[in-house]
Design a protein around this motif. Structure first.
Motif, PDB file in Angstrom:
ATOM      1  N   GLY A  64       0.931  -1.179  -0.065  1.00  0.00           N
ATOM      2  CA  GLY A  64       0.141   0.213   0.020  1.00  0.00           C
ATOM      3  C   GLY A  64       0.627   1.246  -0.045  1.00  0.00           C
ATOM      4  N   THR A  67      -0.816   4.137  -2.104  1.00  0.00           N
ATOM      5  CA  THR A  67      -2.073   4.561  -1.539  1.00  0.00           C
ATOM      6  C   THR A  67      -1.782   5.381  -0.383  1.00  0.00           C
ATOM      7  OG1 THR A  67      -3.176   2.533  -2.133  1.00  0.00           O
ATOM      8  CG2 THR A  67      -4.198   3.662  -0.092  1.00  0.00           C
ATOM      9  N   SER A  71      -2.579   9.241   0.053  1.00  0.00           N
ATOM     10  CA  SER A  71      -3.305   9.815   1.325  1.00  0.00           C
ATOM     11  C   SER A  71      -2.532  10.919   1.892  1.00  0.00           C
ATOM     12  CB  SER A  71      -3.657   8.658   1.826  1.00  0.00           C
ATOM     13  OG  SER A  71      -4.135   7.301   1.383  1.00  0.00           O
ATOM     14  N   GLU A  76      -4.394  11.839  -6.018  1.00  0.00           N
ATOM     15  CA  GLU A  76      -3.704  10.626  -6.394  1.00  0.00           C
ATOM     16  C   GLU A  76      -2.585  11.207  -7.198  1.00  0.00           C
ATOM     17  OE1 GLU A  76      -4.747   7.656  -9.916  1.00  0.00           O
ATOM     18  OE2 GLU A  76      -6.082   7.349  -8.061  1.00  0.00           O
ATOM     19  N   PRO A  80      -2.003   3.757  -7.511  1.00  0.00           N
ATOM     20  CA  PRO A  80      -2.199   2.358  -7.261  1.00  0.00           C
ATOM     21  C   PRO A  80      -2.985   1.394  -7.967  1.00  0.00           C
ATOM     22  CG  PRO A  80      -3.635   3.804  -6.324  1.00  0.00           C
ATOM     23  CD  PRO A  80      -3.135   4.488  -7.291  1.00  0.00           C
ATOM     24  N   LEU A 236     -11.435   2.141   1.447  1.00  0.00           N
ATOM     25  CA  LEU A 236     -10.730   3.288   0.786  1.00  0.00           C
ATOM     26  C   LEU A 236     -11.879   4.144   0.356  1.00  0.00           C
ATOM     27  CD1 LEU A 236      -7.821   2.271  -1.224  1.00  0.00           C
ATOM     28  CD2 LEU A 236      -7.802   2.823   0.917  1.00  0.00           C
ATOM     29  N   GLY A 239     -10.333   6.122  -3.579  1.00  0.00           N
ATOM     30  CA  GLY A 239      -8.708   5.595  -3.601  1.00  0.00           C
ATOM     31  C   GLY A 239      -7.794   5.873  -2.404  1.00  0.00           C
TER      32      GLY A 239
END
Length: 557
Positions: A64, A67, A71, A76, A80, A236, A239
């Motif tokens: 991850g 991601t 985050s 983004e 991912p 999520l 995402g």
């Protein structure tokens, strides 16, 4: 300090590992490791301590990482996905005002800078993303998987670790104890890299137990001070991880960019540790390089020893009577006219001369079978010694990994070529013809010329060749006695033609010419070994130069 680091980079890159010694692969890997650490981190960081702090987000497949980066930023910026590997080339996210630090080759000079995800993926690259969500003085780099199915990804992930001021290691509750991550965590300790851990997808009921176990593992590995952040297993949203779940790690990371004191503390810790680790690694590299030097000298010594021994044995065999065996003695007896020649030999030169003269007068080719027998015997001795030299050298080389690799790459050098016998036959025939030329050249006096004519040039040349091989050290028993008598007869006959001193000079000249030609044959078949050594030549004194460069860096610390 920067000049000492620059000199060390040059010396490390100049190191060569052309031989496949047992530790050559380790040496090449260590060379890359040191080069990456110096080029991607130490030199740029020492040259510019105000450059943004680089946080490399690394970890296992599917942990991850992308991601988490998205985050932390809030959007983004790194793609991912479920397909592996998701991140093939690294994505570096920086504040727009820090762009100048990353568009140049200040760090990661081997990677081309791109700004679009669709750029040709076959070319090594780093994708730059400018984003306001990253404070000035900080950059996040999403790296490929450390255990990727692609070797190139695994190699690059390790290179990126070498470039990090801080390694944010991302793993999962199910995989935090895997071997590969801990191998790299150990490397981070050796390099002095600051590490923080993110434990992703932790079941709530296992949070305390897993965190406690991971903390113990870190402490046992010398990373007891590394912060640990846990993220529970959550759905999520668009995402991204929920803000509450990612807040602790986000605030800690972003604060490093906004808090100059915290930032400088991380940089100083990593820089100090990385600098302190380099001299020991350079000494280790120098030891491996020294092994290359020793291996090359060892292989060279084998060639010198084996071909030197064969050259000496060959010279001895051409003078100790070994040529005068079997077929040569039989043809000599035929040449003088009777197989019973030595049984009734009377020690008068006149009688010997008359019997030889009677055998050859009017028969110009009477000496030819004797000449051919001598030539064949000489060629056989040359072949024996050349085969021995080539075979023994190849066999001894194969006792060492580096030598075995060279023989495997060049199998032809361990055997004689198909044309060898023809080559040696021509050489010996040329020498034999040269002996006859010596007879003609030296036998210019009226007396000598008359006797040479009566015996025939080839006949006198054959007798001279017998005198060349007059020793009997290589023979035993009856052959030694016959050969000894042959030598006496041949010598006395030549003395009646040329005189004692001229006979000795002729025999010595003919022997020297033959030995020189025979050694030339050996040298030609030594050449493939010498060429293999030339192709894998190890730069002289490279180990000492490396140690010197490492010592100079250590003196500046």
């Amino acid at each position: 300090m920067a000049p000492a680091l620059s000199d060390l980079v040059r010396r490390v890159r100049e190191s060569r590992f052309p031989l496949q010694t047992a530790d050559a692969q380790d040496g090449r890997a260590l060379q890359r490791d040191i080069d990456d650490q110096l080029t991607d981190y130490l030199l740029p960081r020492v040259s510019d301590t105000d450059a943004p702090l680089l946080v490399v987000v690394g970890g296992s497949t599917g942990a991850g990482k992308s991601t988490l980066v998205n985050s932390i930023i809030g959007s983004e910026v790194s793609n991912p996905g479920v397909l592996r590997p998701t991140t093939r080339w690294p994505v570096l996210v920086h504040n727009p005002e820090d762009r100048e630090y990353f568009t140049s080759d200040r760090i990661l000079p081997t990677l081309r800078r791109v700004v679009r995800a669709e750029t040709d993926l076959e070319q090594p690259q780093v994708r730059l993303v400018a984003h306001e969500g990253v404070p000035r003085g900080l950059a996040l780099l999403d790296s490929p998987d450390i255990d990727s199915v692609l070797e190139s990804n695994r190699t690059l992930a390790r290179q990126l670790l070498a470039a990090a001021d801080l390694w944010l290691f991302v793993t999962t509750a199910a995989r935090y104890a895997d071997a590969v991550p801990w191998e790299l965590l150990k490397t981070s300790v050796e390099r002095g890299t600051t590490v923080a851990m993110v434990l992703d997808r932790v079941p709530p009921q296992a949070n305390r137990e897993v965190r406690h176990h991971l903390s113990g593992l870190l402490s046992d590995s010398g990373l007891g001070s590394a912060p640990i952040f846990t993220i529970p297993e959550l759905e999520l949203t668009d995402g991204l991880l929920p803000d509450a779940a990612v807040f602790p790690v986000r605030s800690w990371i972003l604060n490093l960019g906004m808090n100059a004191t915290a930032r400088d503390r991380v940089i100083s810790r990593t820089l100090t540790g990385a600098l302190a680790a380099v001299p020991a690694k350079v000494r280790e590299l120098a030891d491996i390089v020294s092994g290359q030097e020793d291996a090359h000298q060892r292989l060279h010594a084998v060639v010198d020893e084996e071909f030197g021994r064969s050259a000496a044995d060959l010279a001895e065999s051409l003078a100790d009577g070994r040529v005068l065996r079997g077929e040569v003695l039989a043809r000599w007896q035929d040449f003088v006219g009777t197989g019973q020649f030595f049984r009734g030999l009377e020690p008068t030169v006149a009688r010997v001369r008359d019997r030889i003269t009677a055998a050859v007068t009017g028969k110009r080719d009477a000496a030819e079978p004797l000449e051919q027998a001598i030539e064949s015997s000489v060629a056989l001795l040359i072949r024996e010694q050349t085969v021995r030299a080539v075979a023994e050298t190849a066999e001894r080389w194969q006792a060492y990994p580096e030598g075995a690799a060279l023989v495997d790459e060049r199998p032809a050098m361990a055997t004689l070529p198909p044309q060898f016998d023809a080559e040696v036959g021509r050489m010996v025939a040329d020498w034999s013809s040269g002996v006859n030329d010596l007879v003609r050249e030296v036998g210019q006096s009226k007396r000598a010329k008359a006797r040479i004519l009566s015996f025939g040039v080839n006949g006198v040349g054959a007798v001279l060749m017998l005198a060349v091989f007059a020793g009997t050290g290589g023979l035993t028993g009856a052959e030694a006695g016959i050969a000894g008598g042959t030598a006496v007869v041949a010598g006395k006959l030549l003395d009646t033609i040329f005189g004692d001193q001229v006979t000795r000079d002729l025999a010595q000249t003919a022997r020297e010419q033959l030995v020189e030609r025979a050694r030339a044959v050996l040298e030609r078949h030594r050449a493939p070994f010498d060429q293999a050594l030339a192709d894998t030549e190890v730069p002289p004194r490279q180990a000492g130069v490396l140690r010197g460069a490492g010592d100079r860096l250590e003196e500046t610390l």
